[in-house]
Design a protein around this motif. Structure first.
Motif, short mmCIF file in Angstrom:
data_model
loop_
_atom_site.label_atom_id
_atom_site.label_comp_id
_atom_site.label_asym_id
_atom_site.label_seq_id
_atom_site.Cartn_x
_atom_site.Cartn_y
_atom_site.Cartn_z
N LEU A 76 0.83 -1.21 0.00
CA LEU A 76 0.00 0.00 0.00
C LEU A 76 0.86 1.25 0.00
N ARG A 77 1.96 1.24 0.76
CA ARG A 77 2.88 2.39 0.77
C ARG A 77 3.51 2.58 -0.61
N GLU A 78 3.81 1.47 -1.29
CA GLU A 78 4.36 1.52 -2.64
C GLU A 78 3.38 2.20 -3.60
N LEU A 79 2.10 1.89 -3.42
CA LEU A 79 1.07 2.44 -4.30
C LEU A 79 0.74 3.89 -3.99
N ASP A 80 0.96 4.27 -2.74
CA ASP A 80 0.61 5.62 -2.30
C ASP A 80 1.40 6.64 -3.10
N GLY A 81 0.71 7.59 -3.63
CA GLY A 81 1.37 8.66 -4.36
C GLY A 81 1.54 8.40 -5.84
N LEU A 82 1.21 7.20 -6.31
CA LEU A 82 1.30 6.94 -7.75
C LEU A 82 0.19 7.70 -8.45
N SER A 83 0.43 8.07 -9.67
CA SER A 83 -0.58 8.81 -10.43
C SER A 83 -1.77 7.91 -10.74
N LYS A 84 -2.89 8.54 -11.06
CA LYS A 84 -4.10 7.78 -11.41
C LYS A 84 -3.83 6.84 -12.57
N GLY A 85 -3.10 7.33 -13.56
CA GLY A 85 -2.81 6.51 -14.74
C GLY A 85 -2.01 5.27 -14.40
N VAL A 86 -1.02 5.43 -13.54
CA VAL A 86 -0.20 4.28 -13.13
C VAL A 86 -1.05 3.31 -12.32
N LEU A 87 -1.88 3.84 -11.41
CA LEU A 87 -2.75 2.97 -10.62
C LEU A 87 -3.73 2.19 -11.49
N ILE A 88 -4.28 2.86 -12.49
CA ILE A 88 -5.19 2.17 -13.41
C ILE A 88 -4.43 1.06 -14.14
N LYS A 118 -2.07 -0.63 -13.00
CA LYS A 118 -1.77 -1.69 -12.04
C LYS A 118 -3.05 -2.32 -11.46
N SER A 119 -4.20 -1.99 -12.00
CA SER A 119 -5.46 -2.44 -11.39
C SER A 119 -5.56 -3.96 -11.29
N ASP A 120 -5.10 -4.68 -12.31
CA ASP A 120 -5.14 -6.15 -12.24
C ASP A 120 -4.24 -6.65 -11.12
N GLU A 121 -3.06 -6.06 -11.00
CA GLU A 121 -2.13 -6.46 -9.95
C GLU A 121 -2.70 -6.14 -8.57
N ILE A 122 -3.29 -4.98 -8.43
CA ILE A 122 -3.86 -4.57 -7.14
C ILE A 122 -5.00 -5.50 -6.76
N THR A 123 -5.86 -5.81 -7.72
CA THR A 123 -6.98 -6.72 -7.46
C THR A 123 -6.46 -8.09 -7.05
N ALA A 124 -5.45 -8.58 -7.75
CA ALA A 124 -4.87 -9.89 -7.41
C ALA A 124 -4.25 -9.86 -6.02
N ALA A 125 -3.54 -8.79 -5.71
CA ALA A 125 -2.90 -8.69 -4.39
C ALA A 125 -3.94 -8.70 -3.28
N ARG A 126 -5.01 -7.93 -3.48
CA ARG A 126 -6.06 -7.89 -2.46
C ARG A 126 -6.75 -9.24 -2.31
N PHE A 127 -7.02 -9.90 -3.43
CA PHE A 127 -7.65 -11.21 -3.40
C PHE A 127 -6.78 -12.22 -2.65
N VAL A 128 -5.50 -12.27 -3.02
CA VAL A 128 -4.58 -13.22 -2.40
C VAL A 128 -4.41 -12.92 -0.92
#
Length: 110
Positions: A22-34, A36-46
């Motif tokens: 979460l700290r890694e993701l904090d501060g990333l731009s909206k475009g970068v977060l979008i 990474k959405s598959d990765e974020i979803t997978a991380a949360r699921f796992v």
């Protein structure tokens, strides 16, 4: 190590990994977060699945060997999701047209 101790140790490590992520993701731009959405979803699921502790001890024991078991399991999960869903989408689109209910549920373009 007893099962409960292993679960506790595993959860502590997962929490640490999740908070670091979460700290890694904090501060990333909206475009970068979008992007990474598959990765974020997978991380949360796992994270949620593994945190429940419902998996065999040997899985937890193996994952505890890694500095970041969340990342290890997440990356494997992502690699196993590489499936061609084009036929399923084709069926969904056909079903959408065939049923014709979308016209009542969604605004039409004038």
């Amino acid at each position: 190590m007893q099962r409960e101790q292993m679960i506790d140790a595993f959860r502590e490590k997962l929490d640490r990994n999740w908070n670091d992520y979460l700290r890694e993701l904090d501060g990333l731009s909206k475009g970068v977060l979008i992007g990474k959405s598959d990765e974020i979803t997978a991380a949360r699921f796992v994270y949620n699945e593994l945190y429940g502790g419902g998996y065999p001890e040997d899985y937890m024991e193996y994952l505890l060997c890694f500095e970041n078991p969340l990342e290890v399991a997440r990356d494997q999960w992502i690699s196993e999701q590489s499936v061609d869903f084009s036929e399923e989408l084709n069926h969904a689109l056909w079903s959408l047209m065939d049923k014709g209910t979308a016209e009542q549920d969604y605004a039409l373009d004038p």
